[in-house]
Design a protein around this motif. Structure first.
Motif, PDB file in Angstrom:
ATOM      1  N   VAL A   1      47.617  33.659  45.629  1.00 58.77           N
ATOM      2  CA  VAL A   1      46.059  33.643  45.841  1.00 58.77           C
ATOM      3  C   VAL A   1      45.542  34.780  44.819  1.00 58.77           C
ATOM      4  O   VAL A   1      46.061  35.678  44.092  1.00 58.77           O
ATOM      5  CB  VAL A   1      45.918  34.375  47.311  1.00 58.77           C
ATOM      6  N   THR A   2      44.268  34.453  44.687  1.00 59.23           N
ATOM      7  CA  THR A   2      43.339  35.136  43.866  1.00 59.23           C
ATOM      8  C   THR A   2      42.312  35.779  44.821  1.00 59.23           C
ATOM      9  O   THR A   2      41.704  34.866  45.385  1.00 59.23           O
ATOM     10  CB  THR A   2      42.583  34.607  42.643  1.00 59.23           C
ATOM     11  N   ILE A   3      41.959  37.112  44.822  1.00 59.59           N
ATOM     12  CA  ILE A   3      40.874  37.792  45.766  1.00 59.59           C
ATOM     13  C   ILE A   3      39.880  38.030  44.558  1.00 59.59           C
ATOM     14  O   ILE A   3      40.283  38.987  43.870  1.00 59.59           O
ATOM     15  CB  ILE A   3      41.530  38.879  46.434  1.00 59.59           C
ATOM     16  N   LYS A   4      38.569  37.845  45.131  1.00 62.76           N
ATOM     17  CA  LYS A   4      37.389  38.195  44.270  1.00 62.76           C
ATOM     18  C   LYS A   4      36.800  39.345  44.967  1.00 62.76           C
ATOM     19  O   LYS A   4      36.317  39.094  46.456  1.00 62.76           O
ATOM     20  CB  LYS A   4      36.499  37.026  44.041  1.00 62.76           C
ATOM     21  N   LEU A   5      36.452  40.447  44.603  1.00 62.48           N
ATOM     22  CA  LEU A   5      36.002  41.562  45.125  1.00 62.48           C
ATOM     23  C   LEU A   5      34.817  41.759  44.447  1.00 62.48           C
ATOM     24  O   LEU A   5      34.766  41.998  43.327  1.00 62.48           O
ATOM     25  CB  LEU A   5      36.730  42.800  45.210  1.00 62.48           C
ATOM     26  N   SER A   6      33.627  42.224  44.940  1.00 64.73           N
ATOM     27  CA  SER A   6      32.378  42.632  44.377  1.00 64.73           C
ATOM     28  C   SER A   6      32.519  44.064  43.985  1.00 64.73           C
ATOM     29  O   SER A   6      33.151  44.768  44.811  1.00 64.73           O
ATOM     30  CB  SER A   6      31.265  42.450  45.349  1.00 64.73           C
ATOM     31  N   GLY A   7      31.920  44.695  42.893  1.00 61.19           N
ATOM     32  CA  GLY A   7      31.940  46.074  42.614  1.00 61.19           C
ATOM     33  C   GLY A   7      31.191  46.730  43.745  1.00 61.19           C
ATOM     34  O   GLY A   7      31.611  48.255  44.094  1.00 61.19           O
ATOM     35  N   GLU A   8      30.268  46.571  44.607  1.00 60.45           N
ATOM     36  CA  GLU A   8      29.603  47.307  45.386  1.00 60.45           C
ATOM     37  C   GLU A   8      30.384  47.239  46.680  1.00 60.45           C
ATOM     38  O   GLU A   8      30.102  48.326  47.433  1.00 60.45           O
ATOM     39  CB  GLU A   8      28.431  46.205  45.830  1.00 60.45           C
ATOM     40  N   ALA A   9      31.709  46.525  46.814  1.00 59.31           N
ATOM     41  CA  ALA A   9      32.535  46.898  47.838  1.00 59.31           C
ATOM     42  C   ALA A   9      33.427  48.168  47.871  1.00 59.31           C
ATOM     43  O   ALA A   9      33.511  48.854  48.801  1.00 59.31           O
ATOM     44  CB  ALA A   9      33.661  45.765  47.871  1.00 59.31           C
TER      45      ALA A   9
ATOM     46  N   ALA B   1      46.465  38.356  42.921  1.00 59.93           N
ATOM     47  CA  ALA B   1      45.875  38.629  41.864  1.00 59.93           C
ATOM     48  C   ALA B   1      44.383  38.990  42.288  1.00 59.93           C
ATOM     49  O   ALA B   1      44.029  38.604  43.581  1.00 59.93           O
ATOM     50  CB  ALA B   1      45.577  37.409  40.817  1.00 59.93           C
ATOM     51  N   VAL B   2      43.596  39.914  41.609  1.00 56.72           N
ATOM     52  CA  VAL B   2      42.566  40.393  42.099  1.00 56.72           C
ATOM     53  C   VAL B   2      41.593  40.235  40.846  1.00 56.72           C
ATOM     54  O   VAL B   2      41.803  40.698  39.659  1.00 56.72           O
ATOM     55  CB  VAL B   2      42.584  41.917  42.494  1.00 56.72           C
ATOM     56  N   VAL B   3      40.387  39.783  41.085  1.00 54.65           N
ATOM     57  CA  VAL B   3      38.989  40.015  40.145  1.00 54.65           C
ATOM     58  C   VAL B   3      38.145  40.966  40.755  1.00 54.65           C
ATOM     59  O   VAL B   3      37.742  40.740  41.803  1.00 54.65           O
ATOM     60  CB  VAL B   3      38.726  38.733  39.786  1.00 54.65           C
ATOM     61  N   ILE B   4      37.628  42.026  40.014  1.00 54.42           N
ATOM     62  CA  ILE B   4      36.931  42.897  40.720  1.00 54.42           C
ATOM     63  C   ILE B   4      35.527  42.943  39.813  1.00 54.42           C
ATOM     64  O   ILE B   4      35.544  43.280  38.558  1.00 54.42           O
ATOM     65  CB  ILE B   4      37.249  44.359  41.132  1.00 54.42           C
ATOM     66  N   GLY B   5      34.200  43.039  40.353  1.00 51.15           N
ATOM     67  CA  GLY B   5      32.976  43.259  39.725  1.00 51.15           C
ATOM     68  C   GLY B   5      32.815  44.541  39.374  1.00 51.15           C
ATOM     69  O   GLY B   5      33.507  45.449  39.437  1.00 51.15           O
ATOM     70  N   GLY B   6      31.802  44.815  38.564  1.00 53.47           N
ATOM     71  CA  GLY B   6      31.121  46.188  38.166  1.00 53.47           C
ATOM     72  C   GLY B   6      29.684  46.667  38.713  1.00 53.47           C
ATOM     73  O   GLY B   6      29.342  47.736  38.298  1.00 53.47           O
ATOM     74  N   GLY B   7      29.434  45.922  39.494  1.00 55.87           N
ATOM     75  CA  GLY B   7      27.948  45.975  40.043  1.00 55.87           C
ATOM     76  C   GLY B   7      27.491  47.377  40.603  1.00 55.87           C
ATOM     77  O   GLY B   7      26.393  47.989  40.721  1.00 55.87           O
ATOM     78  N   ASN B   8      28.905  48.187  41.140  1.00 61.86           N
ATOM     79  CA  ASN B   8      28.589  49.383  41.640  1.00 61.86           C
ATOM     80  C   ASN B   8      28.297  50.571  40.607  1.00 61.86           C
ATOM     81  O   ASN B   8      27.933  51.857  40.726  1.00 61.86           O
ATOM     82  CB  ASN B   8      29.744  49.942  42.367  1.00 61.86           C
ATOM     83  N   ILE B   9      28.501  50.096  39.212  1.00 67.16           N
ATOM     84  CA  ILE B   9      28.415  50.986  38.142  1.00 67.16           C
ATOM     85  C   ILE B   9      27.442  50.449  37.246  1.00 67.16           C
ATOM     86  O   ILE B   9      26.362  51.361  36.772  1.00 67.16           O
ATOM     87  CB  ILE B   9      29.786  51.260  37.386  1.00 67.16           C
TER      88      ILE B   9
ATOM     89  N   TYR C   1      28.332  43.092  28.342  1.00 64.00           N
ATOM     90  CA  TYR C   1      29.600  43.860  27.677  1.00 64.00           C
ATOM     91  C   TYR C   1      29.791  44.922  28.532  1.00 64.00           C
ATOM     92  O   TYR C   1      30.778  45.594  28.795  1.00 64.00           O
ATOM     93  CB  TYR C   1      29.490  44.019  26.139  1.00 64.00           C
ATOM     94  N   MET C   2      28.430  45.999  28.651  1.00 63.38           N
ATOM     95  CA  MET C   2      28.696  47.173  29.571  1.00 63.38           C
ATOM     96  C   MET C   2      29.095  46.627  30.827  1.00 63.38           C
ATOM     97  O   MET C   2      29.854  47.493  31.451  1.00 63.38           O
ATOM     98  CB  MET C   2      27.175  47.594  29.146  1.00 63.38           C
ATOM     99  N   GLY C   3      28.630  45.636  31.514  1.00 61.56           N
ATOM    100  CA  GLY C   3      29.017  45.400  32.860  1.00 61.56           C
ATOM    101  C   GLY C   3      30.428  45.040  32.921  1.00 61.56           C
ATOM    102  O   GLY C   3      31.243  45.362  33.924  1.00 61.56           O
ATOM    103  N   MET C   4      31.033  44.555  31.792  1.00 60.92           N
ATOM    104  CA  MET C   4      32.543  44.191  31.694  1.00 60.92           C
ATOM    105  C   MET C   4      33.267  45.485  31.783  1.00 60.92           C
ATOM    106  O   MET C   4      34.441  45.646  32.265  1.00 60.92           O
ATOM    107  CB  MET C   4      32.896  43.327  30.466  1.00 60.92           C
TER     108      MET C   4
END
Length: 252
Positions: free
Chosen positions: A15-23, A55-63, A81-84
């Motif tokens: 499986v792939t889990i998508k997490l938001s950075g805000e999490a 597998a996990v993909v995580i965002g960066g919106g908390n930063i 690019y900064m978000g990445m």
């Protein structure tokens, strides 16, 4: 009362889990809350313990959020690019949380940062998963103008995940924001065209289109309820399923 997770055999191998950075930010509204980080790591460990390749993909919106910065005048590509790079910070934090719990983890970055992460190579990622390691995909797709939702859909298909798990703050997909509208109605199941035509906030349209073209099912569920990720991989029906009409959910 929420039922205990099923301890039967997992219904998915990978499986792939998508997490938001805000999490990760908790009540602070920014940054990383160590307690939330440990809770998420525990949830993922429970899935790995079942033998599920994760597998996990995580965002960066908390930063840092690139779209928001570009709206205020920053060059969109530079902002993205900064978000990445923010996603790499979150990935390293989650890796640390998992490894403190004894879960072997690898961070693979789409932007080369060899001192802190391995470069993303599909065959390497697949081999790590086969060896039972959690793989965290960082830096999105490595390209500006693409979200981490799109990165999650892309990576899930590249490594052959059977389902994409979109972990959110609410218990599924609604016809309008349930945090603002008390009369919001939750959908149990949708197909991809319904999501696109109704502009429902599941994932961005590029990610939904990728999943549609490759018949990759998406489950949108509440990650704040303890044990929910484990319940989903064991076949319990939670949240909202986005899939082709002919798709049969492997019930536990």
């Amino acid at each position: 009362m929420t039922p205990e997770p099923s301890m039967s055999k997992a219904r998915f191998q990978r499986v792939t889990i998508k997490l938001s950075g805000e999490a990760l930010q908790g009540d602070a509204g920014y940054g990383i809350d160590p307690a939330i980080l440990d809770t998420i790591a525990e949830e993922i460990k429970a899935v790995v313990t079942l033998g599920v390749e994760t597998a996990v993909v995580i965002g960066g919106g908390n930063i840092f959020r690139g779209v928001r910065a570009s709206a205020k005048g920053m060059d969109r590509a530079s902002a993205d690019y900064m978000g990445m790079m923010a996603t790499v910070m979150n990935a390293i934090a989650l890796q640390d949380g998992l490894e403190r719990m004894g879960v072997d983890t690898r961070v693979l970055s789409a932007i080369e940062m060899k001192e802190v992460a391995e470069p993303y190579i599909r065959r390497r990622a697949t081999r790590h998963l086969e060896k039972g390691r959690v793989v965290i995909f960082a830096a999105g797709t490595g390209n500006p103008f693409f979200t981490t939702d799109t990165a999650a859909a892309l990576r899930a298909m590249e490594v052959g995940s059977q389902v994409l798990l979109k972990a959110t703050r609410v218990d599924g997909v609604y016809d309008k924001d349930p945090e603002k509208h008390s009369d919001a109605v939750r959908f149990d199941r949708l197909d991809y065209l319904q999501v696109l035509s109704r502009s429902l906030h599941v994932m961005d349209s590029t990610a939904i289109s990728l999943c549609k073209e490759n018949n990759l099912p998406i489950v949108v569920f509440d990650m704040l309820a303890s044990g929910n990720i484990e319940r989903v991989v064991c076949g319990q029906t939670l949240g909202t399923l986005v899939a082709p009409e002919a798709y049969k959910w492997p019930r536990g």
